[in-house]
Design a protein around this motif. Structure first.
Motif, PDB file in Angstrom:
ATOM      1  N   ASN A   1       0.829  -1.216   0.000  1.00  0.00           N
ATOM      2  CA  ASN A   1       0.000   0.000   0.000  1.00  0.00           C
ATOM      3  C   ASN A   1       0.860   1.262   0.000  1.00  0.00           C
ATOM      4  OD1 ASN A   1       0.665  -0.974   2.700  1.00  0.00           O
ATOM      5  ND2 ASN A   1      -0.436   0.830   3.439  1.00  0.00           N
ATOM      6  N   GLN A   2       2.179   1.134   0.317  1.00  0.00           N
ATOM      7  CA  GLN A   2       3.077   2.290   0.300  1.00  0.00           C
ATOM      8  C   GLN A   2       3.781   2.463  -1.047  1.00  0.00           C
ATOM      9  OE1 GLN A   2       5.873   1.904   3.509  1.00  0.00           O
ATOM     10  NE2 GLN A   2       4.314   2.030   5.110  1.00  0.00           N
ATOM     11  N   LEU A   3       3.486   1.573  -1.982  1.00  0.00           N
ATOM     12  CA  LEU A   3       4.218   1.535  -3.245  1.00  0.00           C
ATOM     13  C   LEU A   3       4.204   2.871  -3.977  1.00  0.00           C
ATOM     14  CD1 LEU A   3       5.774  -0.177  -5.312  1.00  0.00           C
ATOM     15  CD2 LEU A   3       3.580  -0.819  -6.323  1.00  0.00           C
ATOM     16  N   PHE A   4       3.084   3.556  -3.962  1.00  0.00           N
ATOM     17  CA  PHE A   4       2.956   4.800  -4.724  1.00  0.00           C
ATOM     18  C   PHE A   4       3.183   6.040  -3.861  1.00  0.00           C
ATOM     19  CE2 PHE A   4       0.175   1.654  -6.841  1.00  0.00           C
ATOM     20  CZ  PHE A   4       0.861   1.586  -8.052  1.00  0.00           C
ATOM     21  N   SER A   5       3.675   5.825  -2.655  1.00  0.00           N
ATOM     22  CA  SER A   5       3.967   6.971  -1.781  1.00  0.00           C
ATOM     23  C   SER A   5       5.329   6.826  -1.101  1.00  0.00           C
ATOM     24  CB  SER A   5       2.870   7.124  -0.723  1.00  0.00           C
ATOM     25  OG  SER A   5       2.771   5.954   0.068  1.00  0.00           O
TER      26      SER A   5
ATOM     27  N   LYS B   1      18.956  -2.987   9.708  1.00  0.00           N
ATOM     28  CA  LYS B   1      17.956  -2.002   9.287  1.00  0.00           C
ATOM     29  C   LYS B   1      18.225  -0.630   9.901  1.00  0.00           C
ATOM     30  CE  LYS B   1      12.974  -1.053   9.302  1.00  0.00           C
ATOM     31  NZ  LYS B   1      13.092   0.212  10.066  1.00  0.00           N
ATOM     32  N   ARG B   2      18.724  -0.621  11.140  1.00  0.00           N
ATOM     33  CA  ARG B   2      19.005   0.645  11.812  1.00  0.00           C
ATOM     34  C   ARG B   2      20.084   1.440  11.081  1.00  0.00           C
ATOM     35  NH1 ARG B   2      20.428  -1.550  17.584  1.00  0.00           N
ATOM     36  NH2 ARG B   2      21.552  -2.988  16.185  1.00  0.00           N
ATOM     37  N   LEU B   3      20.997   0.720  10.411  1.00  0.00           N
ATOM     38  CA  LEU B   3      22.029   1.395   9.628  1.00  0.00           C
ATOM     39  C   LEU B   3      21.398   2.187   8.482  1.00  0.00           C
ATOM     40  CD1 LEU B   3      25.014   1.878   8.792  1.00  0.00           C
ATOM     41  CD2 LEU B   3      24.878  -0.278   7.517  1.00  0.00           C
ATOM     42  N   ILE B   4      20.423   1.573   7.825  1.00  0.00           N
ATOM     43  CA  ILE B   4      19.723   2.253   6.733  1.00  0.00           C
ATOM     44  C   ILE B   4      18.929   3.434   7.274  1.00  0.00           C
ATOM     45  CG2 ILE B   4      18.151   1.954   4.794  1.00  0.00           C
ATOM     46  CD1 ILE B   4      20.701   0.246   4.663  1.00  0.00           C
ATOM     47  N   ASP B   5      18.254   3.224   8.409  1.00  0.00           N
ATOM     48  CA  ASP B   5      17.460   4.303   9.009  1.00  0.00           C
ATOM     49  C   ASP B   5      18.326   5.504   9.365  1.00  0.00           C
ATOM     50  OD1 ASP B   5      15.075   2.912   8.838  1.00  0.00           O
ATOM     51  OD2 ASP B   5      15.301   1.993  10.812  1.00  0.00           O
ATOM     52  N   GLU B   6      19.468   5.241  10.001  1.00  0.00           N
ATOM     53  CA  GLU B   6      20.346   6.336  10.419  1.00  0.00           C
ATOM     54  C   GLU B   6      20.977   7.031   9.222  1.00  0.00           C
ATOM     55  OE1 GLU B   6      20.912   7.797  13.316  1.00  0.00           O
ATOM     56  OE2 GLU B   6      19.361   6.525  14.177  1.00  0.00           O
ATOM     57  N   THR B   7      21.311   6.253   8.178  1.00  0.00           N
ATOM     58  CA  THR B   7      21.877   6.853   6.963  1.00  0.00           C
ATOM     59  C   THR B   7      20.869   7.781   6.298  1.00  0.00           C
ATOM     60  OG1 THR B   7      23.256   4.884   6.611  1.00  0.00           O
ATOM     61  CG2 THR B   7      22.930   6.362   4.729  1.00  0.00           C
ATOM     62  N   ILE B   8      19.632   7.332   6.214  1.00  0.00           N
ATOM     63  CA  ILE B   8      18.575   8.175   5.644  1.00  0.00           C
ATOM     64  C   ILE B   8      18.354   9.413   6.505  1.00  0.00           C
ATOM     65  CG2 ILE B   8      16.093   8.284   5.160  1.00  0.00           C
ATOM     66  CD1 ILE B   8      16.253   5.343   4.324  1.00  0.00           C
ATOM     67  N   ASN B   9      18.392   9.222   7.813  1.00  0.00           N
ATOM     68  CA  ASN B   9      18.209  10.351   8.727  1.00  0.00           C
ATOM     69  C   ASN B   9      19.317  11.389   8.547  1.00  0.00           C
ATOM     70  OD1 ASN B   9      16.774  11.569  11.051  1.00  0.00           O
ATOM     71  ND2 ASN B   9      18.701  11.195  12.113  1.00  0.00           N
ATOM     72  N   MET B  10      20.546  10.925   8.310  1.00  0.00           N
ATOM     73  CA  MET B  10      21.661  11.839   8.050  1.00  0.00           C
ATOM     74  C   MET B  10      21.383  12.694   6.818  1.00  0.00           C
ATOM     75  SD  MET B  10      24.984   9.419   8.793  1.00  0.00           S
ATOM     76  CE  MET B  10      26.060  10.522   7.856  1.00  0.00           C
TER      77      MET B  10
ATOM     78  N   ASN C   1       8.975   7.500  -0.057  1.00  0.00           N
ATOM     79  CA  ASN C   1       9.911   8.615   0.079  1.00  0.00           C
ATOM     80  C   ASN C   1      10.997   8.198   1.060  1.00  0.00           C
ATOM     81  OD1 ASN C   1       8.883   9.131   2.784  1.00  0.00           O
ATOM     82  ND2 ASN C   1       7.077   9.998   1.751  1.00  0.00           N
ATOM     83  N   LEU C   2      11.936   9.087   1.339  1.00  0.00           N
ATOM     84  CA  LEU C   2      13.052   8.728   2.210  1.00  0.00           C
ATOM     85  C   LEU C   2      12.602   8.347   3.617  1.00  0.00           C
ATOM     86  CD1 LEU C   2      15.861  11.285   1.249  1.00  0.00           C
ATOM     87  CD2 LEU C   2      15.825   8.812   0.865  1.00  0.00           C
ATOM     88  N   SER C   3      11.561   8.953   4.091  1.00  0.00           N
ATOM     89  CA  SER C   3      11.125   8.701   5.468  1.00  0.00           C
ATOM     90  C   SER C   3      10.525   7.307   5.659  1.00  0.00           C
ATOM     91  CB  SER C   3      10.127   9.768   5.918  1.00  0.00           C
ATOM     92  OG  SER C   3       8.966   9.731   5.108  1.00  0.00           O
ATOM     93  N   ASN C   4       9.952   6.725   4.601  1.00  0.00           N
ATOM     94  CA  ASN C   4       9.356   5.394   4.758  1.00  0.00           C
ATOM     95  C   ASN C   4      10.045   4.329   3.894  1.00  0.00           C
ATOM     96  OD1 ASN C   4       8.467   5.800   2.145  1.00  0.00           O
ATOM     97  ND2 ASN C   4       6.297   5.966   2.669  1.00  0.00           N
ATOM     98  N   LEU C   5      11.167   4.687   3.283  1.00  0.00           N
ATOM     99  CA  LEU C   5      11.845   3.766   2.367  1.00  0.00           C
ATOM    100  C   LEU C   5      12.299   2.488   3.062  1.00  0.00           C
ATOM    101  CD1 LEU C   5      13.033   3.131  -0.413  1.00  0.00           C
ATOM    102  CD2 LEU C   5      15.096   4.397   0.267  1.00  0.00           C
TER     103      LEU C   5
END
Length: 308
Positions: free
Chosen positions: A38-42, A120-129, A44-48
């Motif tokens: 359901n997130q396919l068409f929305s 997964k936390r590595l990806i989250d923190e990288t995106i947050n950076m 973005n970096l925050s939910n990637l």
């Protein structure tokens, strides 16, 4: 989409794809499951990362893919057991690239990644950076790779007259604490205008002009120590071993200094505990000096260089 709970599809197979300058002989994707479709068409970096974390794919296979633009590229690719941030295996085979302008080219028989696992936390923190444009400590998040292997790699740079190749490269890493990289049968030389002195030395010593390289890296986060050992060896030529151990070395602080473009990190923090350089000559130095004397018509002694 909100009621979706099973596989998206079991299998899709396409054959003889031909689209403009791109061709693929065979394409297959099998057992695709996206829990948060359901997130396919929305996205973005925050939910990637959340979206990626819901994906599992049994297999993606491209056979004899080919495309041409500024360069001519061809390869086959197999991805298996993709589950969240884990990849069971990735095999890139028969990779070939030819630059249409310079005629420089690269070839690789196979590239293998086995059991690549991201936290997964590595990806989250990288995106947050990226989102807040600020540095975060990533050193506590592990990345594990059972094996990276490259076989029969060759690179030819025509404009620079360089030929580089090796038979095999193996690399392993474990939780950011240890890494080992091994190259076998490295060859590096000019493709056409080879150095006549070096060429004769290699010939006289009956050397195949191939080198093995082993690089061991160890890092202890709690003790803030780092150890590097580099070994370069060639049959009938020489062996070089370089060992460097550091203390007060913090990977996170170093990464932060790089992020901030601080060039003074090593000057103000890290302490060099050991620096060992070992050289074992197998006739290379003596043969090199004799060949220089012969071709340059000079005499090399302890006192200096004299013209003959």
């Amino acid at each position: 989409f909100d009621k979706y709970k099973g596989n998206l599809f079991d299998k899709i197979i396409l054959k003889n794809i031909n689209a403009n300058a791109t061709k693929v002989e065979y394409f297959e994707i099998k057992d695709v499951d996206i829990k948060k479709i359901n997130q396919l068409f929305s996205i973005n970096l925050s939910n990637l990362s959340e979206f990626i974390d819901s994906i599992s794919i049994d297999k993606i296979y491209l056979k004899n893919a080919y495309t041409i633009g500024e360069g001519e590229l061809s390869f086959s690719l197999l991805l298996e057991n993709i589950n969240r941030f884990n990849i069971g295996s990735l095999i890139l085979s028969q990779f070939s690239y030819i630059d249409q302008v310079s005629d420089s080219r690269a070839f690789m028989e196979s590239f293998l990644l086995k059991n690549l696992n991201f936290d997964k936390r590595l990806i989250d923190e990288t995106i947050n950076m990226i989102l807040i444009n600020s540095y975060s400590d990533l050193s506590e998040y592990s990345t594990k790779l059972d094996l990276l292997r490259i076989e029969n790699f060759e690179l030819i740079l025509e404009e620079d007259d360089i030929e580089f190749k090796f038979a095999k490269m193996d690399g392993t890493t474990n939780n950011n604490e240890s890494t080992k990289i091994v190259f076998r049968d490295i060859y590096l030389d000019r493709k056409n205008n080879k150095n006549p002195i070096y060429k004769e030395v290699i010939k006289k010593l009956n050397s195949d002009n191939l080198y093995d390289l082993v690089w061991d890296i160890e890092y202890n986060k709690s003790k803030k120590t780092s150890f590097n050992k580099l070994k370069l060896q060639s049959n009938n030529l020489f062996e070089i071993i370089l060992e460097i151990s550091l203390s007060n070395y913090d990977m996170n602080s170093f990464a932060q200094a790089q992020y901030l473009n601080d060039q003074n990190y090593f000057d103000s923090n890290v302490k060099l505990n050991n620096f060992i350089l070992y050289y074992d000559d197998d006739g290379f130095a003596k043969a090199l000096i004799k060949e220089i004397e012969k071709q340059e018509s000079i005499s090399i002694t302890k006192e200096g260089i004299e013209s003959e």
